[in-house]
Design a protein around this motif. Structure first.
Motif, PDB file in Angstrom:
ATOM      1  N   LEU A   1      -3.320  -8.612   0.189  1.00  0.00           N
ATOM      2  CA  LEU A   1      -2.841  -8.861   1.550  1.00  0.00           C
ATOM      3  C   LEU A   1      -2.096  -7.651   2.104  1.00  0.00           C
ATOM      4  CD1 LEU A   1      -1.495 -12.542   1.415  1.00  0.00           C
ATOM      5  CD2 LEU A   1      -3.348 -11.689   2.829  1.00  0.00           C
ATOM      6  N   LEU A   2      -1.216  -7.092   1.292  1.00  0.00           N
ATOM      7  CA  LEU A   2      -0.439  -5.926   1.722  1.00  0.00           C
ATOM      8  C   LEU A   2      -1.361  -4.747   2.010  1.00  0.00           C
ATOM      9  CD1 LEU A   2       2.458  -6.304  -0.861  1.00  0.00           C
ATOM     10  CD2 LEU A   2       2.731  -6.469   1.600  1.00  0.00           C
ATOM     11  N   ALA A   3      -2.362  -4.573   1.154  1.00  0.00           N
ATOM     12  CA  ALA A   3      -3.298  -3.468   1.341  1.00  0.00           C
ATOM     13  C   ALA A   3      -4.136  -3.676   2.603  1.00  0.00           C
ATOM     14  CB  ALA A   3      -4.192  -3.346   0.113  1.00  0.00           C
ATOM     15  N   SER A   4      -4.541  -4.926   2.866  1.00  0.00           N
ATOM     16  CA  SER A   4      -5.368  -5.198   4.047  1.00  0.00           C
ATOM     17  C   SER A   4      -4.611  -4.931   5.337  1.00  0.00           C
ATOM     18  CB  SER A   4      -5.864  -6.646   4.016  1.00  0.00           C
ATOM     19  OG  SER A   4      -4.776  -7.540   4.171  1.00  0.00           O
ATOM     20  N   HIS A   5      -3.282  -5.052   5.287  1.00  0.00           N
ATOM     21  CA  HIS A   5      -2.460  -4.767   6.468  1.00  0.00           C
ATOM     22  C   HIS A   5      -1.987  -3.319   6.488  1.00  0.00           C
ATOM     23  CE1 HIS A   5      -1.832  -8.792   8.352  1.00  0.00           C
ATOM     24  NE2 HIS A   5      -2.207  -9.208   7.150  1.00  0.00           N
ATOM     25  N   GLY A   6      -2.323  -2.568   5.434  1.00  0.00           N
ATOM     26  CA  GLY A   6      -1.911  -1.161   5.376  1.00  0.00           C
ATOM     27  C   GLY A   6      -0.409  -0.993   5.245  1.00  0.00           C
ATOM     28  N   ASP A   7       0.275  -1.989   4.711  1.00  0.00           N
ATOM     29  CA  ASP A   7       1.746  -1.947   4.603  1.00  0.00           C
ATOM     30  C   ASP A   7       2.138  -1.386   3.239  1.00  0.00           C
ATOM     31  OD1 ASP A   7       4.458  -2.314   4.751  1.00  0.00           O
ATOM     32  OD2 ASP A   7       4.327  -4.336   5.598  1.00  0.00           O
ATOM     33  N   THR A   8       2.053  -0.059   3.137  1.00  0.00           N
ATOM     34  CA  THR A   8       2.374   0.577   1.838  1.00  0.00           C
ATOM     35  C   THR A   8       3.862   0.462   1.517  1.00  0.00           C
ATOM     36  OG1 THR A   8       2.608   2.697   2.982  1.00  0.00           O
ATOM     37  CG2 THR A   8       0.467   2.222   1.975  1.00  0.00           C
ATOM     38  N   GLU A   9       4.710   0.429   2.552  1.00  0.00           N
ATOM     39  CA  GLU A   9       6.157   0.335   2.323  1.00  0.00           C
ATOM     40  C   GLU A   9       6.488  -0.942   1.556  1.00  0.00           C
ATOM     41  OE1 GLU A   9      10.349  -0.064   4.855  1.00  0.00           O
ATOM     42  OE2 GLU A   9       8.415   0.041   5.906  1.00  0.00           O
ATOM     43  N   HIS A  10       5.929  -2.061   2.001  1.00  0.00           N
ATOM     44  CA  HIS A  10       6.225  -3.319   1.320  1.00  0.00           C
ATOM     45  C   HIS A  10       5.412  -3.473   0.044  1.00  0.00           C
ATOM     46  CE1 HIS A  10       8.079  -4.574   5.230  1.00  0.00           C
ATOM     47  NE2 HIS A  10       8.964  -5.023   4.366  1.00  0.00           N
ATOM     48  N   MET A  11       4.310  -2.756  -0.048  1.00  0.00           N
ATOM     49  CA  MET A  11       3.572  -2.779  -1.314  1.00  0.00           C
ATOM     50  C   MET A  11       4.425  -2.172  -2.412  1.00  0.00           C
ATOM     51  SD  MET A  11      -0.103  -1.090  -2.306  1.00  0.00           S
ATOM     52  CE  MET A  11      -1.030  -2.070  -1.129  1.00  0.00           C
TER      53      MET A  11
END
Length: 945
Positions: free
Chosen positions: A517-527
């Motif tokens: 989910l995090l990768a699909s949203h491109g949210d590397t910070e929260h990943m």
């Protein structure tokens, strides 16, 4: 799932009526109850007192009146001790619970008593304290009644009786229907007095310590002006006020005033300055109550209801909504209802006619209060009254949630819906249709917090859904600069959600889905943030390395100190931040195995400059000198780095390692090859010395420094031949290579093993003798001295041999004397009975005793030799079997035998009598020998038992 609300039997009513099993002999005029004490006026002259704790023991008192006087009203105080009996002849009688005789109150005569305000703060069983008395003429009097100890009445019971105020209506003085005294905060007193139409309030302070002086000061402040009052137009000739007190000895919390227009009811607020009446409401009499025909008679107040007594029935009205919730019709045979009163201490309600007494028990009065509060939208109060009834609480929460939703308070609605048992899907769709994503998230969060640990599927569903919603919301807010604060707030909530201990197990088990989910949203910070929470530091470090954030990657490694991650990422990090990486390694100390880091260092040092290699050396030196590592691979690698960049440190390291091969941690052969490859000859010489290859060491040292070769030549201390050979090598090198005769002569003086004749063959023929003159002379002198020394030693040996021969001759003539009474030192028997030995020390032993003492301590070969000699001796002692041998033949045989026998005995003596068994070495060697043979210890121990 909903609640099942099943009741097996009909629920008991709130007001449960019970007829008292009592048949009065005369008609009942009046009845009062307080503190479980009931007083009843019967007929003209009888008073019946009953302690309801002991109802089978009634007490009857006669009033003793001969005239036509009748009981008008009775008043009983809060303790049940003081009873006032007002007569219709304007007289008043008093009866204390502890006495049997009724006394007239002389000061009260001439006043028809309508009401009494008891002093609940100073009153006791023997003294009423200051009380207020209301009359039919509108006057309020202050009085006090006291019972003396030790006798019935030593003085009049009424201490004083003085007027303090007069109540009036528009037409003039009006009867004082009710009086009530209450104390508020900070010494403030509230006095409530009612007439037919008016309700007065007197407020004032009584100074601390002067309460016993009464309430005159409060009424005095209202002498010039009327106190505050409430007035209603209608009247049915009297009024009555009732109070509800939740606990004994506490202030009343609510009131209800029955008057001509209806019932004024509300709460009491003691913090208000002038009037304590609050939340006032009026319940208007319904059409079935006609104040001219069937006007109300009495009123009592409970927590949520007031009860009105009518001539033929009782009505209960809920104070929350003003609805009649209970009506009880009495049969005509009982007669008209006369009065209703309540015992405030036990919350029981009493009703009587002239012939019958009834009692009402109030049971679970608050059972339906939640529903009323709910219908009034007072949801907090509704929840308070059904917190122990989950099926009712669910109804309240659902109603509150719906109410909030209708009023567009979506967040509050979501919180309530999450606590209900309503269908999850319906509620979620409701918020989705209303496009209230924030409220939907709140609902999901609350629902998630209420799930049980066993509900794993639901937990997974909600967790994943919430993650998706948070990411959607963050994505929308991030692109809007005006929503920056809301974005930060939402981000903080999302991080709190991810790091919640309650969600930890679910997130960990489904971390792959969350990562997707995090990768699909491109949210590397929260990943990265989520990976840290999941302690998936490998992913975190890899992320930093991919984005060239090497310092951040190293910080993660240093913070979490995971050895495996250090081994994995060190090869990458050391290429970019070598100094910081080595500092991190050093801070890890012994937790890191340096052998696993060598590949990273090797790869790094092959492509790095000398300055960068120094970082590798720094860590290897830390391992060797600080951690005292003994692993050969570490020492070998440090050697290779020294050989490559620091030759001076190389020799220092080798010397510090020592020369004992068993205590050296590097590979000698590897070190030798390494030093040879890099041309470090001194280091090679040192290694040869450690390997005890002295010839090779000297050969190589001669290429470097003669003095170094000399130090090597002296090392084989136990092998003079080798030392001489090594020194000859040095001398040969000095003579043939350096052609330095003086230095060659210096070699002679440095080694005592070398002589001039050993060195001469190395010199060429043309060298003149002048160079060796001194050395040759010195050599000849040494030979001379040696010859003289040998001569002296020979003379000393000759003299020594001569002295020994003299000592032997002297010993042959030495003897000792033995007295007849002498005894053997071993067996303590007379010595002369058997063959014996006499030693120079004076000890004497039988032959067999000495043999027995010496034999066990002899070496095995001597024991065998001794046994052999004894056998031979025994053989020579056998007498001849022939008795007819010729005389001269026998003599010859005896002579040969005698000679052999003496020799055997001499050999035995040499072994057995070599030294005294008590004074010689045998005794010294036996010091550490146990007294009891270990093999015979058990046997010896048993013999003592």
């Amino acid at each position: 799932s909903g609640y099942v609300n099943a009741r097996l039997e009909k629920e008991t009513p709130i007001f449960n009526k019970q007829r008292i099993d009592f048949a009065p002999p005369e008609k009942i005029n009046s009845l009062v109850v307080s503190s479980n004490q009931l007083c009843m006026s019967l007929g003209k002259d009888t008073l019946l007192r009953i302690d309801l704790g002991k109802p089978d023991e009634p007490n009857q008192v006669e009033l003793g009146r001969k005239d036509e006087a009748k009981v008008y009203k009775m008043f009983l105080d809060h303790t049940g001790s003081h009873l006032l009996i007002a007569l219709n002849t304007s007289e008043c009688l008093y009866l204390n619970r502890s006495v049997q005789k009724v006394r007239a109150l002389s000061r009260w005569k001439g006043h028809l008593i309508e009401s009494v305000g008891w002093n609940k703060f100073l009153g006791s069983e023997t003294n009423t304290g200051p009380i207020l008395v209301g009359t039919a003429q509108g006057q309020i009097y202050e009085a006090e009644i006291s019972v003396s100890e030790g006798s019935l009445f030593s003085t009049n019971p009424d201490q004083y009786f003085r007027q303090v105020y007069t109540l009036e209506e528009e037409s003039g003085p009006a009867p004082v229907c009710c009086l009530e005294i209450e104390r508020g905060m900070e010494g403030k007193f509230f006095i409530i007095a009612t007439t037919r139409k008016r309700l007065f309030q007197f407020v004032g302070k009584v100074p601390e310590g002067t309460e016993q002086q009464g309430f005159s000061s409060i009424f005095a402040t209202h002498a010039d002006h009327l106190p505050s009052f409430r007035e209603f137009p209608a009247s049915f000739g009297f009024s009555e006020i009732a109070f509800y007190t939740p606990k004994l000895r506490s202030n009343p919390r609510s009131f209800a005033w029955m008057m001509g227009n209806g019932v004024l009811y509300g709460t009491l607020d003691y913090s208000r300055p002038d009037s304590i009446l609050s939340d006032e409401r009026v319940w208007v009499y319904p059409s079935d109550i006609d104040i001219t025909v069937n006007k109300p008679i009495s009123i009592v107040l409970t927590q949520f209801h007031f009860l009105l007594l009518l001539p033929d029935r009782v009505k209960a009205v809920c104070t929350l909504n003003g609805q009649v919730v209970f009506q009880d019709l009495f049969l005509e045979k009982f007669g008209l209802l006369t009065r209703m009163i309540k015992d405030p201490t036990v919350q029981q309600i009493w009703i009587h006619t002239e012939k019958v007494v009834f009692r009402y028990h109030v049971q679970r009065e608050s059972r339906d209060v939640w529903k009323m509060y709910m219908n009034m939208n007072k949801f907090d109060l509704a929840k308070e009254y059904c917190k122990d009834r989950p099926e009712c609480l669910d109804i309240v929460l659902a109603k509150e949630a719906e109410h909030c939703f209708q009023n567009k308070r979506y967040l509050d609605s979501a919180k309530c819906y999450a606590l209900t048992q309503n269908y999850f899907e319906e509620i979620a769709l409701k918020f989705i249709e209303a496009k209230q994503e924030e409220a939907l998230m709140e609902f999901l969060i609350k629902k998630l917090s209420n799930l049980k640990p066993s509900e794993k599927t639901q937990t997974t569903l909600l967790t994943t859904w919430l993650t998706e919603l948070y990411l959607n919301r963050l994505g929308v807010l991030e692109g809007d600069p005006s929503q920056r604060n809301l974005y930060l707030d939402t981000r903080e909530k999302f991080r709190t959600f991810l790091s919640s201990p309650k969600n930890k197990d679910c997130l960990f088990n489904n971390r792959a889905s969350i990562y997707e989910l995090l990768a699909s949203h491109g949210d590397t910070e929260h990943m990265v943030y989520f990976a840290v929470i999941m302690q998936d530091y490998e992913r975190v470090v890899a992320h930093h390395c991919q984005h060239d954030e090497y310092d951040e990657a190293l910080n993660v490694l240093s913070r979490h100190r995971d050895e495996k991650l250090f081994y994995k990422f060190s090869p990458v990090l050391i290429q970019h931040i070598p100094k910081k990486v080595v500092d991190a390694w050093i801070s890890m100390g012994s937790r890191l195995d340096a052998r696993n880091l060598i590949p990273a260092l090797v790869n790094y040092s092959q492509s790095a400059s000398t300055q960068q290699i120094n970082e590798a050396i720094r860590y290897m030196e830390f391992c060797v000198y600080q951690l005292e590592e003994t692993q050969q691979a570490i020492h070998n690698y440090l050697l290779s780095l020294y050989a490559l960049c620091r030759p001076d440190s190389l020799l220092s390291y080798l010397e510090q390692a020592g020369t004992n091969p068993n205590r050296i941690h590097y590979d000698l052969k590897y070190a030798l090859r390494l030093c040879a490859e890099h041309g470090h000859h001194r280091a090679c010489v040192h290694i040869y010395k450690v390997m005890e290859l002295y010839e090779e060491a000297v050969d190589l040292a001669l290429q470097v420094d003669v003095d170094l070769a000399k130090s090597c030549a002296d090392l084989p201390e136990d092998d003079e031949e080798l030392r001489k050979k090594l020194w000859l090598k040095i001398a040969c090198h000095v003579v043939q290579e350096e052609k330095d005769v003086k230095k060659a002569m210096a070699c002679l003086s440095s080694c005592a093993l070398l002589k001039i004749e050993d060195v001469l063959p190395f010199f060429p023929d043309f060298v003149t003798i002048d160079h060796f003159k001194e050395a040759i002379c010195n050599s000849l002198e040494d030979y001379n001295k040696h010859i003289e020394e040998l001569k002296r030693e020979m003379e000393e040996a000759t003299q020594s041999a001569k002295r020994i021969r003299e000592d032997i001759q002297e010993m042959r003539n030495k003897y000792g004397s033995v007295e007849p009474q002498e005894k053997c030192a071993a067996c303590d028997f007379p010595l002369l009975n058997r063959p014996f030995y006499l030693f120079l020390c004076g000890h004497m032993f039988h032959y067999d005793c000495l043999l027995q003492a010496v034999f066990p301590n002899l070496p095995a070969y001597k024991q065998a030799k001794l046994e052999d000699l004894q056998k031979k001796l025994a053989a020579t002692s056998q007498p001849s079997k022939s008795h007819h041998r010729p005389k001269d033949a026998d003599t010859v045989s005896l002579g040969k035998g005698q000679q052999s026998r003496e020799q055997i005995k001499a050999d035995i003596d040499d072994i057995v009598a070599a030294e005294c068994v008590y004074c010689g070495e045998l005794m010294i060697r036996s010091i550490d020998k146990p007294f009891i043979d270990p093999q015979k210890y058990e046997e010896e121990m048993q013999s003592w038992l």
